[in-house]
Design an enzyme around this catalytic site. Structure first.
Site, PDB file in Angstrom:
ATOM      1  N   LYS A 298       0.736  -1.100   0.026  1.00 22.75           N
ATOM      2  CA  LYS A 298       0.197   0.217   0.228  1.00 22.75           C
ATOM      3  C   LYS A 298       0.820   1.151  -0.155  1.00 22.75           C
ATOM      4  CE  LYS A 298      -1.626   1.508   4.100  1.00 22.75           C
ATOM      5  NZ  LYS A 298      -1.329   2.913   4.520  1.00 22.75           N
ATOM      6  N   ASN A 299       1.869   1.381   1.095  1.00 23.75           N
ATOM      7  CA  ASN A 299       2.486   2.394   0.963  1.00 23.75           C
ATOM      8  C   ASN A 299       3.572   2.808  -0.047  1.00 23.75           C
ATOM      9  OD1 ASN A 299       1.228   3.028   3.450  1.00 23.75           O
ATOM     10  ND2 ASN A 299       2.627   2.454   4.865  1.00 23.75           N
TER      11      ASN A 299
ATOM     12  N   ARG B 231      -3.866  11.015   4.285  1.00 23.13           N
ATOM     13  CA  ARG B 231      -2.598  11.801   4.478  1.00 23.13           C
ATOM     14  C   ARG B 231      -1.657  11.669   3.245  1.00 23.13           C
ATOM     15  NH1 ARG B 231       0.841  14.020   8.218  1.00 23.13           N
ATOM     16  NH2 ARG B 231       2.823  13.572   7.439  1.00 23.13           N
TER      17      ARG B 231
ATOM     18  N   CYS C 182      -4.273  12.633  12.237  1.00 23.12           N
ATOM     19  CA  CYS C 182      -5.274  11.706  12.092  1.00 23.12           C
ATOM     20  C   CYS C 182      -5.206  10.810  13.581  1.00 23.12           C
ATOM     21  CB  CYS C 182      -5.053  10.574  11.186  1.00 23.12           C
ATOM     22  SG  CYS C 182      -3.364   9.509  11.146  1.00 23.12           S
TER      23      CYS C 182
ATOM     24  N   ARG D  95       1.133  14.279  13.197  1.00 18.18           N
ATOM     25  CA  ARG D  95       1.597  14.152  11.912  1.00 18.18           C
ATOM     26  C   ARG D  95       1.628  15.307  11.049  1.00 18.18           C
ATOM     27  NH1 ARG D  95      -0.979   8.547   9.250  1.00 18.18           N
ATOM     28  NH2 ARG D  95       1.127   8.543   8.564  1.00 18.18           N
ATOM     29  N   PRO D  96       2.856  16.327  11.494  1.00 11.54           N
ATOM     30  CA  PRO D  96       2.850  17.456  10.825  1.00 11.54           C
ATOM     31  C   PRO D  96       3.471  17.348   9.287  1.00 11.54           C
ATOM     32  CG  PRO D  96       4.459  17.238  12.411  1.00 11.54           C
ATOM     33  CD  PRO D  96       3.568  16.176  12.631  1.00 11.54           C
ATOM     34  N   VAL D  97       3.574  18.052   8.350  1.00 10.29           N
ATOM     35  CA  VAL D  97       4.502  18.136   7.258  1.00 10.29           C
ATOM     36  C   VAL D  97       5.613  19.089   7.122  1.00 10.29           C
ATOM     37  CG1 VAL D  97       2.422  17.059   5.696  1.00 10.29           C
ATOM     38  CG2 VAL D  97       2.628  19.395   6.084  1.00 10.29           C
ATOM     39  N   ASP D  98       6.268  19.577   8.313  1.00 12.07           N
ATOM     40  CA  ASP D  98       7.126  20.512   8.421  1.00 12.07           C
ATOM     41  C   ASP D  98       8.465  20.138   7.631  1.00 12.07           C
ATOM     42  OD1 ASP D  98       7.102  18.827  10.560  1.00 12.07           O
ATOM     43  OD2 ASP D  98       8.887  19.902  11.388  1.00 12.07           O
ATOM     44  N   LEU D  99       8.846  18.884   7.797  1.00  5.23           N
ATOM     45  CA  LEU D  99       9.870  18.405   7.192  1.00  5.23           C
ATOM     46  C   LEU D  99       9.679  18.339   5.475  1.00  5.23           C
ATOM     47  CD1 LEU D  99      10.830  15.492   9.535  1.00  5.23           C
ATOM     48  CD2 LEU D  99      11.876  17.849   9.456  1.00  5.23           C
TER      49      LEU D  99
ATOM     50  N   ASP E 145       4.239  -0.055  12.177  1.00  2.68           N
ATOM     51  CA  ASP E 145       2.945  -0.391  11.760  1.00  2.68           C
ATOM     52  C   ASP E 145       2.555  -2.017  11.933  1.00  2.68           C
ATOM     53  OD1 ASP E 145       2.579   1.809  10.210  1.00  2.68           O
ATOM     54  OD2 ASP E 145       3.553   0.994   8.345  1.00  2.68           O
TER      55      ASP E 145
ATOM     56  N   ARG F 203      -8.936   0.258   4.307  1.00  9.71           N
ATOM     57  CA  ARG F 203      -7.845   1.192   3.811  1.00  9.71           C
ATOM     58  C   ARG F 203      -6.636   0.577   3.443  1.00  9.71           C
ATOM     59  NH1 ARG F 203      -6.524   5.948   7.358  1.00  9.71           N
ATOM     60  NH2 ARG F 203      -4.743   5.981   5.810  1.00  9.71           N
TER      61      ARG F 203
HETATM   62  N1  EPU Z   1       6.950  14.021  11.133  1.00 11.07           N
HETATM   63  C1  EPU Z   1       7.177  15.290  11.407  1.00 11.07           C
HETATM   64  N2  EPU Z   1       7.292  16.104  10.231  1.00 11.07           N
HETATM   65  C2  EPU Z   1       7.124  16.023   9.137  1.00 11.07           C
HETATM   66  C3  EPU Z   1       7.002  14.460   8.817  1.00 11.07           C
HETATM   67  C4  EPU Z   1       6.697  13.504   9.974  1.00 11.07           C
HETATM   68  O1  EPU Z   1       7.226  15.516  12.653  1.00 11.07           O
HETATM   69  O2  EPU Z   1       7.227  16.513   8.210  1.00 11.07           O
HETATM   70  C5  EPU Z   1       7.145  12.847  12.181  1.00 11.07           C
HETATM   71  C6  EPU Z   1       5.451  12.173  12.317  1.00 11.07           C
HETATM   72  O3  EPU Z   1       4.583  13.138  12.830  1.00 11.07           O
HETATM   73  C7  EPU Z   1       5.730  10.983  12.805  1.00 11.07           C
HETATM   74  C8  EPU Z   1       7.185  10.606  12.271  1.00 11.07           C
HETATM   75  O4  EPU Z   1       7.590  11.761  11.948  1.00 11.07           O
HETATM   76  O5  EPU Z   1       5.634  11.075  14.385  1.00 11.07           O
HETATM   77  C9  EPU Z   1       7.073   9.650  11.374  1.00 11.07           C
HETATM   78  O6  EPU Z   1       6.460  10.001  10.370  1.00 11.07           O
HETATM   79  P1  EPU Z   1       6.850   9.503   8.701  1.00 11.07           P
HETATM   80  O7  EPU Z   1       6.899  10.921   7.968  1.00 11.07           O
HETATM   81  O8  EPU Z   1       8.140   8.806   8.580  1.00 11.07           O
HETATM   82  O9  EPU Z   1       5.575   8.876   8.135  1.00 11.07           O
HETATM   83  P2  EPU Z   1       4.847   8.816   7.181  1.00 11.07           P
HETATM   84  O10 EPU Z   1       5.502   9.295   5.908  1.00 11.07           O
HETATM   85  O11 EPU Z   1       3.740   9.984   7.680  1.00 11.07           O
HETATM   86  C10 EPU Z   1       4.513   6.406   6.573  1.00 11.07           C
HETATM   87  C11 EPU Z   1       3.428   5.464   6.248  1.00 11.07           C
HETATM   88  C12 EPU Z   1       3.102   4.944   7.560  1.00 11.07           C
HETATM   89  C13 EPU Z   1       4.148   4.453   8.454  1.00 11.07           C
HETATM   90  C14 EPU Z   1       5.123   5.653   8.648  1.00 11.07           C
HETATM   91  C15 EPU Z   1       6.429   5.054   9.497  1.00 11.07           C
HETATM   92  C16 EPU Z   1       2.604   6.003   3.937  1.00 11.07           C
HETATM   93  C17 EPU Z   1       1.443   6.590   3.549  1.00 11.07           C
HETATM   94  N3  EPU Z   1       2.527   5.950   5.418  1.00 11.07           N
HETATM   95  O12 EPU Z   1       3.912   7.491   7.112  1.00 11.07           O
HETATM   96  O13 EPU Z   1       1.898   3.906   7.378  1.00 11.07           O
HETATM   97  O14 EPU Z   1       3.629   4.326   9.762  1.00 11.07           O
HETATM   98  O15 EPU Z   1       5.606   5.777   7.239  1.00 11.07           O
HETATM   99  O16 EPU Z   1       6.839   3.798   8.977  1.00 11.07           O
HETATM  100  O17 EPU Z   1       3.657   5.653   3.379  1.00 11.07           O
HETATM  101  C18 EPU Z   1       0.184   2.675   7.817  1.00 11.07           C
HETATM  102  O18 EPU Z   1       0.398   2.088   6.737  1.00 11.07           O
HETATM  103  O19 EPU Z   1      -0.792   2.065   8.682  1.00 11.07           O
HETATM  104  C19 EPU Z   1       0.806   3.747   8.107  1.00 11.07           C
HETATM  105  C20 EPU Z   1       0.283   4.939   8.941  1.00 11.07           C
END
Ligand code: EPU
Length: 446
Positions: free
Chosen positions: A33-34, A103, A127, A132-136, A320, A412
């Protein structure tokens, strides 16, 4: 994520599971999925048609398909094959009502910006598992030469000054975020010059995206390490690409086999993607055999021992699989400690597992699991995708009937989970909430 847009059927259907049935046989693992989600967004980078194979049939895939369609991408999906024709992108703004459901839709920001020089994507919001911010993501796009303004809940990004393309940069991520690494990598494929992402995420889905982009002509090296180097090219070309197998689905089925003390085999899988899970299973006494480069088998084990688990970025133990693994630990001998390090609110399954007779105490982001001899079936509520999977796993081992609500979450991310489990001999049935069916006499293998 909020699921206000799920259909009434999704919201009100439940899974009834009659536990303690031994499982046996083989499961076919779907595409990840991811990976599929980000590859679909990545198709925006190509001004032609990309064909993706091995795409799982999931609600999230449909949703990102709708977002791409709203941007002008022609999307057609049939039997695991997805054609994405992004020759004309007619919109640079992703619609809020679609983005708010998923997201992963923020993945379109990098490709849109790289392709059109402008992107407007609503903030996806938090969620149920965390903020889950997107600052990075945003910092990375700024470093590549984008001007970013966040106004009225929408991220507006455009090329700074008179630039025609993004410009390569050296980017250090404060945390190896999967999504930020992917978004920045996609944007950098079409930038002018070299981009280096330091402290990059090393997840297999990042590698799959890099391979997909390379198949379209991108120049990327180092994916799968913490330093990814991208040399921008002016354009990417059409390609055909097959999505990597879903390591989280595979891990979930390993746990289904382990908790029912059964022997089941899985393919296709990439065993290296499951190293941490296999190591933890072996630590608690569950053996996993690697029968072929793409096939593994979990062997029956009567008694498991407790262990400690801490979730970490890859190659550490995956967040996960934290919830599904906890279901197994509820029946292990002794105490286990499970620490969730990635998300701030990903232990909501604890209360539901306790309703099934588990003995788990919570202290912040740490769960102390004291093994019990038996779980008992109960009505339970899945609060997010992996929590729902954990409850299904627990239901397979519990005495009597477990009813799992919240299938909008499960659907999902798990492609046909009940048919796959039924194929292994589980007694499991989807029903509308009001119906309480009689237990199926003998499970029908499908
Ligand atoms: N984070 C920040 N700022 C950012 C991005 C992330 O603070 O700009 C924090 C997040 O809030 C979180 C941590 O960093 O606390 C990890 O987030 P990451 O960005 O690595 O995860 P993601 O890209 O949002 C993907 C998967 C998730 C999986 C995580 C970790 C997708 C669509 N989602 O999320 O999958 O848990 O990586 O491996 O690729 C799931 O499938 O159930 C799921 C939630």
């Amino acid at each position: 994520m909020s699921n206000s847009h799920s259909s009434p059927e999704e919201r009100h259907s439940v899974l009834h599971i009659w536990g303690r049935q031994p499982l046996s046989g083989h499961v076919t693992i779907s595409g990840a999925k991811n990976s599929a989600l980000v590859l679909m967004a990545g198709s925006i980078l190509c001004s032609g048609t990309c064909r993706l194979r091995n795409v799982p049939s999931l609600l999230d895939i449909t949703r990102i398909g709708e977002i791409l369609s709203a941007l002008g991408v022609k999307v057609s999906h049939s039997q695991g094959i997805l054609d994405l024709d992004a020759s004309e992108i007619t919109q640079s703004k992703a619609p809020y009502d679609l983005v708010s459901q998923l997201r992963a839709s923020f993945f379109v920001a990098g490709p849109l910006l790289a392709r059109l020089g402008v992107a407007q994507v609503p903030l996806p919001g938090g969620c149920s598992i965390g903020d889950r911010p997107v600052d990075l993501h945003v910092k990375g796009l700024q470093a590549l030469g984008a001007e970013v303004i966040i106004e009225h809940g929408v991220v507006h990004a455009r090329l700074r000054g008179n630039r025609k393309r993004l410009t390569g940069a050296r980017i250090y991520l404060d945390f190896p975020s999967v999504g930020a690494t992917e978004n920045i990598m996609m944007a950098a494929t079409l930038a002018e010059g070299e981009t280096i992402i330091e402290n990059a995420a090393q997840e297999p889905e990042v590698v799959d995206l890099a391979n997909f982009c390379r198949a379209m002509g991108a120049q990327i090296r180092g994916a799968g390490t913490n330093r990814i180097v991208i040399n921008g090219v002016p354009q990417l070309h059409e390609t055909e690409y097959s999505v990597v197998p879903d390591r989280i689905e595979a891990g979930t089925f390993l746990l289904a086999g382990a908790i029912t003390r059964s022997e089941i085999s899985l393919s296709p899988v990439v065993p290296d993607h499951l190293s941490a899970t296999i190591a933890k299973l072996s630590e608690i006494g569950v053996k996993v055999a690697i029968d072929a480069p793409d096939r593994i088998r979990v062997l029956p084990t009567e008694q498991f021992r407790g262990t400690d688990i801490e979730t970490l970025p890859f190659p550490g133990f995956p967040t996960d699989l934290q919830a599904p693994f906890m279901s197994l630990l509820t029946l292990a001998e002794g105490d286990s400690m499970v620490t969730e390090k990635l998300f701030e609110n990903r232990l909501q399954h604890v209360a539901e597992l306790n309703r099934m007779g588990a003995d788990i105490r919570l202290k912040g982001n740490i769960a102390i699991v004291r093994g019990v001899p038996q779980l008992s079936g109960a009505p339970v509520q899945g609060t997010d995708l992996r929590a729902s999977a954990a409850l299904v796993i627990a239901g397979l081992a519990a005495n009597g009937m477990t009813t799992v609500r919240g299938l909008n979450h499960l659907d999902r991310g798990y492609d046909n989970i009940e048919a796959k489990l039924r194929g292994l001999g589980a007694k499991i049935q989807r029903a509308q909430e009001a119906e309480i069916p009689a237990a199926p006499a003998e499970s029908k293998r499908s």
